[in-house]
Write a protein that holds these residues in place. Sequence first.
Motif, mmCIF file in Angstrom:
data_model
loop_
_atom_site.group_PDB
_atom_site.id
_atom_site.type_symbol
_atom_site.label_atom_id
_atom_site.label_comp_id
_atom_site.label_asym_id
_atom_site.label_seq_id
_atom_site.Cartn_x
_atom_site.Cartn_y
_atom_site.Cartn_z
ATOM 1 N N THR A 25 -44.110 -45.094 7.317
ATOM 2 C CA THR A 25 -44.585 -43.736 7.606
ATOM 3 C C THR A 25 -46.061 -43.597 7.273
ATOM 4 O O THR A 25 -46.833 -42.986 8.020
ATOM 5 C CB THR A 25 -43.756 -42.699 6.829
ATOM 6 N N LEU A 26 -46.467 -44.185 6.151
ATOM 7 C CA LEU A 26 -47.871 -44.137 5.757
ATOM 8 C C LEU A 26 -48.738 -45.008 6.665
ATOM 9 O O LEU A 26 -49.867 -44.647 6.985
ATOM 10 C CB LEU A 26 -48.015 -44.613 4.305
ATOM 11 N N SER A 27 -48.199 -46.137 7.094
ATOM 12 C CA SER A 27 -48.986 -47.080 7.897
ATOM 13 C C SER A 27 -49.042 -46.709 9.377
ATOM 14 O O SER A 27 -50.056 -46.942 10.041
ATOM 15 C CB SER A 27 -48.401 -48.492 7.752
ATOM 16 N N TYR A 28 -47.953 -46.144 9.894
ATOM 17 C CA TYR A 28 -47.867 -45.826 11.327
ATOM 18 C C TYR A 28 -47.349 -44.398 11.535
ATOM 19 O O TYR A 28 -46.291 -44.188 12.124
ATOM 20 C CB TYR A 28 -46.951 -46.824 12.030
ATOM 21 N N PRO A 29 -48.088 -43.406 11.046
ATOM 22 C CA PRO A 29 -47.596 -42.026 11.119
ATOM 23 C C PRO A 29 -47.399 -41.519 12.543
ATOM 24 O O PRO A 29 -46.516 -40.694 12.783
ATOM 25 C CB PRO A 29 -48.668 -41.227 10.376
ATOM 26 N N ALA A 30 -48.176 -42.014 13.494
ATOM 27 C CA ALA A 30 -48.018 -41.553 14.877
ATOM 28 C C ALA A 30 -46.667 -41.996 15.440
ATOM 29 O O ALA A 30 -45.988 -41.220 16.132
ATOM 30 C CB ALA A 30 -49.154 -42.081 15.748
ATOM 31 N N GLN A 31 -46.270 -43.224 15.138
ATOM 32 C CA GLN A 31 -44.975 -43.710 15.596
ATOM 33 C C GLN A 31 -43.840 -42.932 14.944
ATOM 34 O O GLN A 31 -42.848 -42.587 15.594
ATOM 35 C CB GLN A 31 -44.836 -45.203 15.288
ATOM 36 N N VAL A 32 -43.991 -42.670 13.658
ATOM 37 C CA VAL A 32 -42.954 -41.926 12.929
ATOM 38 C C VAL A 32 -42.859 -40.503 13.457
ATOM 39 O O VAL A 32 -41.763 -39.966 13.635
ATOM 40 C CB VAL A 32 -43.244 -41.944 11.418
ATOM 41 N N ALA A 33 -43.989 -39.872 13.727
ATOM 42 C CA ALA A 33 -43.970 -38.511 14.267
ATOM 43 C C ALA A 33 -43.215 -38.469 15.595
ATOM 44 O O ALA A 33 -42.461 -37.523 15.866
ATOM 45 C CB ALA A 33 -45.402 -38.003 14.445
ATOM 46 N N LEU A 34 -43.406 -39.489 16.423
ATOM 47 C CA LEU A 34 -42.695 -39.564 17.695
ATOM 48 C C LEU A 34 -41.192 -39.728 17.463
ATOM 49 O O LEU A 34 -40.371 -39.110 18.156
ATOM 50 C CB LEU A 34 -43.237 -40.730 18.527
ATOM 51 N N GLN A 35 -40.812 -40.548 16.482
ATOM 52 C CA GLN A 35 -39.400 -40.726 16.148
ATOM 53 C C GLN A 35 -38.773 -39.409 15.706
ATOM 54 O O GLN A 35 -37.654 -39.070 16.111
ATOM 55 C CB GLN A 35 -39.241 -41.751 15.020
ATOM 56 N N VAL A 36 -39.487 -38.687 14.870
ATOM 57 C CA VAL A 36 -38.968 -37.412 14.356
ATOM 58 C C VAL A 36 -38.814 -36.414 15.498
ATOM 59 O O VAL A 36 -37.802 -35.712 15.600
ATOM 60 C CB VAL A 36 -39.893 -36.852 13.259
ATOM 61 N N GLN A 37 -39.809 -36.361 16.378
ATOM 62 C CA GLN A 37 -39.731 -35.446 17.512
ATOM 63 C C GLN A 37 -38.532 -35.761 18.387
ATOM 64 O O GLN A 37 -37.796 -34.866 18.819
ATOM 65 C CB GLN A 37 -41.010 -35.515 18.337
ATOM 66 N N SER A 38 -38.295 -37.028 18.653
ATOM 67 C CA SER A 38 -37.158 -37.440 19.470
ATOM 68 C C SER A 38 -35.836 -37.119 18.775
ATOM 69 O O SER A 38 -34.894 -36.638 19.403
ATOM 70 C CB SER A 38 -37.255 -38.937 19.756
ATOM 71 N N PHE A 39 -35.771 -37.366 17.480
ATOM 72 C CA PHE A 39 -34.557 -37.107 16.714
ATOM 73 C C PHE A 39 -34.200 -35.631 16.702
ATOM 74 O O PHE A 39 -33.034 -35.257 16.873
ATOM 75 C CB PHE A 39 -34.756 -37.630 15.286
ATOM 76 N N LEU A 40 -35.204 -34.782 16.512
ATOM 77 C CA LEU A 40 -34.954 -33.346 16.453
ATOM 78 C C LEU A 40 -34.904 -32.712 17.839
ATOM 79 O O LEU A 40 -34.497 -31.555 17.975
ATOM 80 C CB LEU A 40 -36.031 -32.659 15.604
ATOM 81 N N ASP A 41 -35.322 -33.462 18.852
ATOM 82 C CA ASP A 41 -35.291 -32.998 20.235
ATOM 83 C C ASP A 41 -36.015 -31.667 20.388
ATOM 84 O O ASP A 41 -35.479 -30.692 20.917
ATOM 85 C CB ASP A 41 -33.843 -32.874 20.720
ATOM 86 N N GLY A 43 -40.318 -29.929 20.581
ATOM 87 C CA GLY A 43 -41.744 -30.174 20.663
ATOM 88 C C GLY A 43 -42.406 -29.997 19.308
ATOM 89 O O GLY A 43 -42.178 -28.998 18.625
ATOM 90 N N LEU A 44 -43.193 -30.972 18.903
ATOM 91 C CA LEU A 44 -43.916 -30.906 17.636
ATOM 92 C C LEU A 44 -45.381 -31.253 17.885
ATOM 93 O O LEU A 44 -45.711 -31.972 18.823
ATOM 94 C CB LEU A 44 -43.332 -31.887 16.620
ATOM 95 N N ASP A 45 -46.238 -30.752 17.012
ATOM 96 C CA ASP A 45 -47.651 -31.114 17.067
ATOM 97 C C ASP A 45 -47.810 -32.447 16.339
ATOM 98 O O ASP A 45 -48.023 -32.494 15.131
ATOM 99 C CB ASP A 45 -48.501 -30.022 16.404
ATOM 100 N N ARG A 46 -47.674 -33.530 17.080
ATOM 101 C CA ARG A 46 -47.670 -34.853 16.456
ATOM 102 C C ARG A 46 -49.028 -35.208 15.857
ATOM 103 O O ARG A 46 -49.094 -35.888 14.831
ATOM 104 C CB ARG A 46 -47.212 -35.914 17.458
#
Length: 197
Positions: free
Chosen positions: A154-170, A172-175
């Motif tokens: 999460t610390l190293s690749y926050p953009a990837q994690v933000a995308l995962q969270v957005q997909s999981f919660l289904d 729109g988020l401000d990534r």
Amino acid sequence: MCLEHKYIIVSGIPRSGTSMMMRMLEAGGIEVLTDGRRRADSNNPNGYYELEAVKRLALDASWLDQARGKALKVVCFLLEHLPQDRLYHVVYLQRDLLEVSVSQRKMLVSQGKNPGGRPDSYWQRVLGMQEKRILDWMRSRSCFRILYLDYRQTLSYPAQVALQVQSFLDCGLDRDAMVQAVDAGLYRVRRGNPVLA
């Protein structure tokens, strides 16, 4: 299912990055449920994002409807006290348990508390057994949908994690804002540092 009807739980062992994830969700546009009673300090300079009522879940969960559509931080040891009559989307943070043990000890010392004489390796094993029991229990319950996230990733690749969270919660988020909420400088206890070498 719309976001306003979801129960979003952020969980993990203490010092595993749950406050960081709460901050990311808040930055992404999700309201967080916190009372602000535990103030930010040198251990968590961006805040703890806690709600005092969570500690009393075993005795009283009548307030839980207030959490619908919001992010709520629930330490993993209290997950078993969530009523099982609703669906929870759990964002579960996992971290190297030796790092967790050292971080917990350092926090206790900074608060003027005695961390005890057990070595960090002992608490690493204990935390591992406790976490396994909790995760096995949670996986056996149909009321939980779980997204596992690694603290270091999460610390190293926050953009990837933000995308995962957005997909999981289904939803729109401000990534971009979520990425900006991550402060990698707070990763102070890690393997490779002299304290963990």
